[in-house]
Scaffold this motif. Structure first.
Motif, PDB file in Angstrom:
ATOM      1  N   GLY A  20      13.056  -5.024  -1.606  1.00  0.00           N
ATOM      2  CA  GLY A  20      14.119  -5.279  -0.955  1.00  0.00           C
ATOM      3  C   GLY A  20      13.912  -6.111   0.543  1.00  0.00           C
ATOM      4  O   GLY A  20      14.871  -6.616   1.022  1.00  0.00           O
ATOM      5  N   ARG A  21      12.926  -6.077   0.955  1.00  0.00           N
ATOM      6  CA  ARG A  21      12.583  -6.842   2.201  1.00  0.00           C
ATOM      7  C   ARG A  21      12.406  -8.087   2.029  1.00  0.00           C
ATOM      8  O   ARG A  21      12.568  -8.959   3.005  1.00  0.00           O
ATOM      9  CB  ARG A  21      11.331  -5.961   3.062  1.00  0.00           C
ATOM     10  N   ASN A  22      11.699  -8.473   0.901  1.00  0.00           N
ATOM     11  CA  ASN A  22      11.394  -9.991   0.907  1.00  0.00           C
ATOM     12  C   ASN A  22      12.150 -10.576  -0.082  1.00  0.00           C
ATOM     13  O   ASN A  22      12.389 -11.887   0.188  1.00  0.00           O
ATOM     14  CB  ASN A  22       9.690  -9.917   0.191  1.00  0.00           C
ATOM     15  N   VAL A  23      12.853 -10.193  -1.050  1.00  0.00           N
ATOM     16  CA  VAL A  23      13.376 -10.922  -2.332  1.00  0.00           C
ATOM     17  C   VAL A  23      14.927 -10.966  -1.704  1.00  0.00           C
ATOM     18  O   VAL A  23      15.655 -10.270  -1.748  1.00  0.00           O
ATOM     19  CB  VAL A  23      13.309 -10.185  -3.649  1.00  0.00           C
ATOM     20  N   PRO A  24      15.414 -12.388  -1.548  1.00  0.00           N
ATOM     21  CA  PRO A  24      16.680 -12.494  -0.997  1.00  0.00           C
ATOM     22  C   PRO A  24      17.702 -12.451  -2.027  1.00  0.00           C
ATOM     23  O   PRO A  24      17.548 -12.572  -3.202  1.00  0.00           O
ATOM     24  CB  PRO A  24      16.699 -14.025  -0.253  1.00  0.00           C
ATOM     25  N   PRO A  25      18.993 -12.188  -1.523  1.00  0.00           N
ATOM     26  CA  PRO A  25      20.125 -12.128  -2.703  1.00  0.00           C
ATOM     27  C   PRO A  25      20.306 -13.381  -3.364  1.00  0.00           C
ATOM     28  O   PRO A  25      20.082 -14.603  -2.677  1.00  0.00           O
ATOM     29  CB  PRO A  25      21.375 -11.877  -1.735  1.00  0.00           C
ATOM     30  N   GLY A  26      20.580 -13.376  -4.536  1.00  0.00           N
ATOM     31  CA  GLY A  26      20.645 -14.605  -5.474  1.00  0.00           C
ATOM     32  C   GLY A  26      19.402 -15.292  -5.765  1.00  0.00           C
ATOM     33  O   GLY A  26      19.495 -16.134  -6.615  1.00  0.00           O
ATOM     34  N   ALA A  62      17.704  -2.530  -4.472  1.00  0.00           N
ATOM     35  CA  ALA A  62      16.776  -3.337  -3.847  1.00  0.00           C
ATOM     36  C   ALA A  62      16.898  -4.794  -4.619  1.00  0.00           C
ATOM     37  O   ALA A  62      16.192  -5.814  -4.004  1.00  0.00           O
ATOM     38  CB  ALA A  62      15.292  -2.668  -3.992  1.00  0.00           C
ATOM     39  N   PHE A  63      17.452  -4.670  -5.647  1.00  0.00           N
ATOM     40  CA  PHE A  63      17.636  -5.871  -6.384  1.00  0.00           C
ATOM     41  C   PHE A  63      18.863  -6.373  -6.745  1.00  0.00           C
ATOM     42  O   PHE A  63      19.414  -7.315  -7.593  1.00  0.00           O
ATOM     43  CB  PHE A  63      16.997  -5.902  -7.923  1.00  0.00           C
ATOM     44  N   ALA A  85      12.284 -23.599 -16.926  1.00  0.00           N
ATOM     45  CA  ALA A  85      12.013 -24.842 -16.454  1.00  0.00           C
ATOM     46  C   ALA A  85      13.200 -25.483 -15.453  1.00  0.00           C
ATOM     47  O   ALA A  85      13.082 -26.448 -14.727  1.00  0.00           O
ATOM     48  CB  ALA A  85      12.364 -25.852 -17.710  1.00  0.00           C
ATOM     49  N   ARG A  86      14.212 -24.598 -15.380  1.00  0.00           N
ATOM     50  CA  ARG A  86      15.411 -25.121 -14.431  1.00  0.00           C
ATOM     51  C   ARG A  86      15.242 -24.619 -13.047  1.00  0.00           C
ATOM     52  O   ARG A  86      15.861 -24.582 -12.173  1.00  0.00           O
ATOM     53  CB  ARG A  86      16.599 -24.496 -14.908  1.00  0.00           C
ATOM     54  N   LEU A  87      13.973 -23.844 -12.684  1.00  0.00           N
ATOM     55  CA  LEU A  87      13.830 -23.013 -11.677  1.00  0.00           C
ATOM     56  C   LEU A  87      12.729 -23.768 -10.816  1.00  0.00           C
ATOM     57  O   LEU A  87      11.893 -24.277 -11.284  1.00  0.00           O
ATOM     58  CB  LEU A  87      13.489 -21.615 -11.693  1.00  0.00           C
ATOM     59  N   ASP A  88      12.979 -23.862  -9.350  1.00  0.00           N
ATOM     60  CA  ASP A  88      11.873 -24.360  -8.615  1.00  0.00           C
ATOM     61  C   ASP A  88      10.973 -23.320  -7.767  1.00  0.00           C
ATOM     62  O   ASP A  88       9.730 -23.367  -7.533  1.00  0.00           O
ATOM     63  CB  ASP A  88      12.466 -25.194  -7.439  1.00  0.00           C
ATOM     64  N   ARG A  89      11.710 -21.984  -8.051  1.00  0.00           N
ATOM     65  CA  ARG A  89      10.986 -21.038  -7.475  1.00  0.00           C
ATOM     66  C   ARG A  89      11.455 -19.781  -8.097  1.00  0.00           C
ATOM     67  O   ARG A  89      12.777 -19.529  -8.404  1.00  0.00           O
ATOM     68  CB  ARG A  89      10.744 -20.854  -5.926  1.00  0.00           C
ATOM     69  N   VAL A  90      10.616 -18.485  -8.088  1.00  0.00           N
ATOM     70  CA  VAL A  90      11.002 -17.329  -8.845  1.00  0.00           C
ATOM     71  C   VAL A  90      10.205 -16.527  -8.326  1.00  0.00           C
ATOM     72  O   VAL A  90       8.779 -16.429  -7.987  1.00  0.00           O
ATOM     73  CB  VAL A  90      10.863 -17.379 -10.453  1.00  0.00           C
ATOM     74  N   TRP A  91      10.746 -15.210  -7.864  1.00  0.00           N
ATOM     75  CA  TRP A  91      10.007 -13.973  -7.569  1.00  0.00           C
ATOM     76  C   TRP A  91       9.458 -13.005  -9.100  1.00  0.00           C
ATOM     77  O   TRP A  91      10.371 -13.026  -9.793  1.00  0.00           O
ATOM     78  CB  TRP A  91      10.792 -13.098  -6.664  1.00  0.00           C
ATOM     79  N   VAL A  92       8.279 -12.864  -8.947  1.00  0.00           N
ATOM     80  CA  VAL A  92       7.618 -12.252  -9.993  1.00  0.00           C
ATOM     81  C   VAL A  92       7.349 -10.756  -9.664  1.00  0.00           C
ATOM     82  O   VAL A  92       6.626 -10.519  -8.933  1.00  0.00           O
ATOM     83  CB  VAL A  92       6.647 -12.854 -10.869  1.00  0.00           C
ATOM     84  N   VAL A  93       7.696  -9.842 -10.407  1.00  0.00           N
ATOM     85  CA  VAL A  93       7.325  -8.509 -10.543  1.00  0.00           C
ATOM     86  C   VAL A  93       6.509  -8.020 -11.577  1.00  0.00           C
ATOM     87  O   VAL A  93       7.140  -8.188 -12.923  1.00  0.00           O
ATOM     88  CB  VAL A  93       8.574  -7.502 -10.328  1.00  0.00           C
ATOM     89  N   GLU A 149       2.926 -13.113  -1.266  1.00  0.00           N
ATOM     90  CA  GLU A 149       2.572 -11.877  -1.998  1.00  0.00           C
ATOM     91  C   GLU A 149       3.332 -10.757  -1.391  1.00  0.00           C
ATOM     92  O   GLU A 149       2.853 -10.648  -0.213  1.00  0.00           O
ATOM     93  CB  GLU A 149       1.208 -11.799  -2.309  1.00  0.00           C
ATOM     94  N   ALA A 150       4.119 -10.004  -1.642  1.00  0.00           N
ATOM     95  CA  ALA A 150       4.749  -8.741  -0.971  1.00  0.00           C
ATOM     96  C   ALA A 150       3.964  -7.696  -1.438  1.00  0.00           C
ATOM     97  O   ALA A 150       4.109  -6.497  -0.571  1.00  0.00           O
ATOM     98  CB  ALA A 150       6.065  -8.625  -1.301  1.00  0.00           C
ATOM     99  N   VAL A 151       3.743  -7.414  -2.397  1.00  0.00           N
ATOM    100  CA  VAL A 151       2.967  -6.217  -2.948  1.00  0.00           C
ATOM    101  C   VAL A 151       1.605  -6.405  -3.806  1.00  0.00           C
ATOM    102  O   VAL A 151       1.923  -7.549  -4.517  1.00  0.00           O
ATOM    103  CB  VAL A 151       3.492  -5.046  -3.948  1.00  0.00           C
ATOM    104  N   ARG A 152       0.721  -5.879  -3.583  1.00  0.00           N
ATOM    105  CA  ARG A 152      -0.650  -6.304  -4.182  1.00  0.00           C
ATOM    106  C   ARG A 152      -1.224  -4.790  -4.955  1.00  0.00           C
ATOM    107  O   ARG A 152      -1.266  -4.040  -4.043  1.00  0.00           O
ATOM    108  CB  ARG A 152      -1.687  -6.841  -3.260  1.00  0.00           C
ATOM    109  N   GLY A 153      -1.579  -4.950  -6.034  1.00  0.00           N
ATOM    110  CA  GLY A 153      -2.162  -3.729  -6.527  1.00  0.00           C
ATOM    111  C   GLY A 153      -1.846  -3.832  -8.070  1.00  0.00           C
ATOM    112  O   GLY A 153      -1.851  -5.001  -8.880  1.00  0.00           O
TER     113      GLY A 153
END
Length: 520
Positions: free
Chosen positions: A388-394, A414-415, A448-456, A489-493
């Motif tokens: 919720g703190r790091n991943v922006p809307p959209g 958060a999502f 392939a259409r994305l330039d960036r992606v957040w991964v959980v 990296e927002a969370v590591r573990g």
């Protein structure tokens, strides 16, 4: 209320009160772990949606999910989710005390109930939003009704409670084998065997539909491994005490309690009931798991109730011997399974309670650590707060593997506003736990259409320590490794929240591997 009834109520009520206090301590950890999150997100679905889910997965937890649905309809929070387990654990502590009082007297019952209440394993599952504490309560109640039935009571309450308990978790049916061993040790009369046999047959027949459905869902247990001797030793320590000091004292008293294993013909003894309960279900499940792994310690939590009864039997024998030596009197005959009355009983009772209080103080650091969110396999609440703190809307989000979507399903706030890259149909509407995802080729096209992606993701997959078996998960991992680089990296573990971006044009990118044929 007469003095005798008040005394009995205190014997049952005090352990339940202690268990309630320990269970309430730290009940709100600020986050759920993955199994609790499944209970929470399934419990918030409608009854038709839950029914649809059970046709494909988690049928063994169906009755529990319906109970959770009713609870969460009142207040959809994680504390409310855990309250049924807490109430069940408190009830189990009282039932253990009642069972000990019936088989070995009030003093032994009080000690057994209190010992159950301060056992870390009991406290752990008292704070779990899963069905195992309820199964333990049902199994202990069924054992108490079993004792009453053997002594001349009706068999149908025993069958009804045990049948309902088996529908909460089908492995509770192993309690029937434990009770059969108790009847063999008591050399029960033919009419007793006949009553128990008819009841056992009814319970098994009522459970057959559950067994048929759960057999088709056996792939859910593919992650289990065959138990070893070390597995059995760990379970014994969980039952008797995880620290050496508590373990060896309880082990010694439990061995002493076995001295009263067999009483007069037709009479159940405390040890004759407790030993089969604590031994038979885990041993049978471990042996069966050598061919088809089924064993997890929480599946036999209900067997824990036999351990404090055995320890209390041993402590009662020690107290009786000490009392007779101090008074200089000869032993007084007692009913089978009960210790003879001795002088100084109030003093002995208080000594036992103080010893249990010392045991609680000794294990207090373990109990405190168990209440920390990090003591569970993961903390989805912390992951959602970081997202919720790091991943922006959209922003596009990719879950690797798909069950990581559990975070978003449990903590949707958060999502909110993010785009789930691989999702085709939501969890509730598709009748699945985590939703239905696109195929490997479609996932590649979307990425392939994305330039960036957040991964959980499971951090072990991203680190290459585990290889995904599912073609969709392999496609996700391959595209991330070949076409993206980690930037933040927002969370590591165990669970990682990480931003991946495409490298700028002109920068070298790793060469793609040779193409492989895709298979569903």
């Amino acid at each position: 209320m007469s003095r005798t009834r008040l005394h009995r109520a205190a014997v049952v009520g005090l352990p339940a009160l202690v268990m309630s206090g320990l269970g309430l301590w730290g009940l709100d950890r600020g986050g759920m772990w993955r199994d609790e999150a499944v209970s929470h997100q399934v419990g918030r679905r409608t009854v038709p949606q839950i029914w649809r889910l059970l046709h494909d997965v988690d049928a063994v937890h169906g009755l529990y999910y319906l109970l959770v649905h009713a609870v969460l309809a009142v207040h959809p929070g994680e504390v409310a989710l855990r309250l049924p387990s807490l109430c069940a654990a408190a009830g189990t502590a009282g039932l253990v005390a009642a069972l000990g009082m019936r088989l070995a007297g009030p003093r032994a019952g009080l000690w057994a109930g209190l010992l159950y209440a301060v056992t870390p394993m009991a406290g752990h599952f008292a704070q779990e939003g899963r069905s195992y504490a309820l199964v333990a309560a049902g199994a202990t109640g069924a054992t108490l009704l079993f004792v009453r039935a053997v002594r001349g009571g009706s068999w149908w309450p025993y069958g009804a409670v045990l049948g309902l308990t088996c529908w909460l978790h089908e492995f509770a049916v192993l309690l029937l084998l434990a009770h059969a061993v108790s009847l063999a040790l008591a050399r029960a009369a033919r009419r007793v065997w006949r009553g128990w046999g008819c009841t056992a047959a009814a319970v098994v027949l009522a459970l057959l539909p559950m067994v048929a459905v759960s057999q088709r869902q056996a792939a859910q247990l593919a992650w289990l491994r065959a138990p070893t001797a070390g597995t059995a030793e760990r379970l014994l320590r969980e039952f008797l005490g995880p620290t050496d000091e508590v373990f060896w004292v309880c082990f010694g008293l439990g061995v002493l309690g076995l001295a009263g294993l067999v009483g007069r013909r037709g009479e159940l003894t405390c040890a004759g009931v407790a030993l089969p309960v604590v031994v038979v279900p885990p041993v049978v499940l471990m042996l069966a798991s050598q061919w088809s792994p089924l064993y997890v310690d929480r599946y036999v939590l209900y067997a824990l109730s036999g351990a404090p009864l055995l320890v209390a039997c041993g402590a009662e024998r020690v107290a009786g011997a000490v009392g007779r030596l101090r008074a200089g009197v000869r032993p007084v005959p007692a009913r089978p399974g009960r210790s003879a009355p001795v002088p100084g009983s109030p003093c002995a009772t208080l000594t036992g309670v103080l010893a249990l209080a010392l045991s609680l103080l000794h294990q207090l650091p373990l109990l405190q650590k168990d209440r920390e969110p990090g003591h569970r396999p993961d903390d989805l609440g912390a992951i959602s707060r970081a997202a919720g703190r790091n991943v922006p809307p959209g922003a596009p989000v990719l879950f690797l593997p798909g069950p990581m979507r559990n975070v978003a399903l449990t903590y949707p706030g958060a999502f909110r506003g993010t785009r789930d890259v691989a999702l085709v149909a939501g969890a509730a509407e598709s009748g699945t736990l985590y939703g239905r995802e696109a195929g490997p080729a479609e996932v590649r096209r979307r990425l392939a259409r994305l330039d960036r992606v957040w991964v959980v993701a499971d951090g072990r997959l991203l680190a290459g320590r585990r290889a995904p078996r599912n073609p969709v998960e392999r496609a996700k991992a391959t595209v991330l490794g070949q076409q993206f680089v980690a930037r933040r990296e927002a969370v590591r573990g165990v669970v990682t929240v990480r931003l991946y971006v495409r490298p700028l044009s002109g920068l070298p990118a790793p060469p793609p591997p040779p193409p492989r044929p895709e298979r569903w």
